[in-house]
Design a protein around this motif. Sequence first.
Motif, PDB file in Angstrom:
ATOM      1  N   MET A 225      -1.444  39.322  77.673  1.00 28.83           N
ATOM      2  CA  MET A 225      -2.375  39.930  76.726  1.00 28.83           C
ATOM      3  C   MET A 225      -3.631  39.082  76.546  1.00 28.83           C
ATOM      4  SD  MET A 225       0.210  41.486  73.861  1.00 28.83           S
ATOM      5  CE  MET A 225      -1.129  42.402  73.088  1.00 28.83           C
ATOM      6  N   ALA A 226      -3.480  37.767  76.669  1.00 30.33           N
ATOM      7  CA  ALA A 226      -4.634  36.878  76.508  1.00 30.33           C
ATOM      8  C   ALA A 226      -5.672  37.106  77.594  1.00 30.33           C
ATOM      9  CB  ALA A 226      -4.178  35.425  76.507  1.00 30.33           C
ATOM     10  N   THR A 227      -5.241  37.487  78.804  1.00 24.80           N
ATOM     11  CA  THR A 227      -6.205  37.740  79.877  1.00 24.80           C
ATOM     12  C   THR A 227      -7.111  38.919  79.543  1.00 24.80           C
ATOM     13  OG1 THR A 227      -4.701  39.220  81.102  1.00 24.80           O
ATOM     14  CG2 THR A 227      -4.602  36.858  81.616  1.00 24.80           C
ATOM     15  N   VAL A 228      -6.657  39.782  78.640  1.00 24.00           N
ATOM     16  CA  VAL A 228      -7.433  40.959  78.249  1.00 24.00           C
ATOM     17  C   VAL A 228      -8.189  40.735  76.944  1.00 24.00           C
ATOM     18  CG1 VAL A 228      -7.295  43.410  77.626  1.00 24.00           C
ATOM     19  CG2 VAL A 228      -5.797  42.480  79.416  1.00 24.00           C
ATOM     20  N   HIS A 229      -7.516  40.107  75.974  1.00 17.84           N
ATOM     21  CA  HIS A 229      -8.051  40.055  74.619  1.00 17.84           C
ATOM     22  C   HIS A 229      -8.701  38.727  74.226  1.00 17.84           C
ATOM     23  CE1 HIS A 229      -6.239  43.926  73.847  1.00 17.84           C
ATOM     24  NE2 HIS A 229      -5.056  43.472  74.218  1.00 17.84           N
ATOM     25  N   ALA A 230      -8.360  37.634  74.901  1.00 18.83           N
ATOM     26  CA  ALA A 230      -8.917  36.335  74.516  1.00 18.83           C
ATOM     27  C   ALA A 230     -10.371  36.210  74.964  1.00 18.83           C
ATOM     28  CB  ALA A 230      -8.085  35.210  75.117  1.00 18.83           C
TER      29      ALA A 230
END
Length: 256
Positions: free
Chosen positions: A121-126
């Motif tokens: 999820m971090a690859t999308v939202h961070a």
Amino acid sequence: MVYHKSVGFAPLLGKLEKTMKLRPIVTNFTLKDHVYERLREAITAVDIYSADADLRLDERTLADQLKVSRTPLRDAIARLEAEGLVSVVPRKGVFLLRKSLDEILEMIVAWAALESMAARMATVHASDAEIASLRKIASKHNDKLSLTRISEYSDDNIKFHLRILEVSHCSLLKTMAEALFLHMRAVRLRAMGEADRINRSVVDHAEIIEALEARDADDAAEKVREHTMRLHEHVRKTWTRLELAQKTNVETALGA
């Protein structure tokens, strides 16, 4: 489990203690929550898997340290028992709970699942800045670490993994991971000084950051999962005579 922003993870970092240390309660505002938070914070700072850890909690001593009556203290203990952090034994007292070796292995698997999804999820939202914050943590330990720096690296290692959960921007993942945090922190600290795990960890962290920076969801998730499962394999192979497995939790504390 309710996640209290006033406590969070930050106060739980640092050297683990052999016995609990509590800060007194200085306000009566939401007293029950304050007592619960302070008690949970103190429990998390105890190295519960140390052979000489003091697992018994004395209500009178706790109440004196917190400067509160026993009623809010017992309410807090009941909440902690429901969370599986303590055990109340009739006519014996309250004890911190250790996990069995099998339970620890299961917790590592669960953490691997949670954190690998957080990395995805971090690859999308961070944001770029948030991912850069991971590199800032990791860059402090690019050289070969000496044994005298194990404690320092262990603290930053925990910060690194918690940061991945934070930058996923999924509050439920972070809350679920908090339920494992007490034991995972102690397990990671113990394992960090064994074999060549520190230097292997430094390499793994660098590869995780690269995958996040590339916004490669599959690679980031896989790198995090592999990193945590290496801990699982290490514990499975080498912790066959772990102190926590000497007896059951409360039996050990009672000397049964």
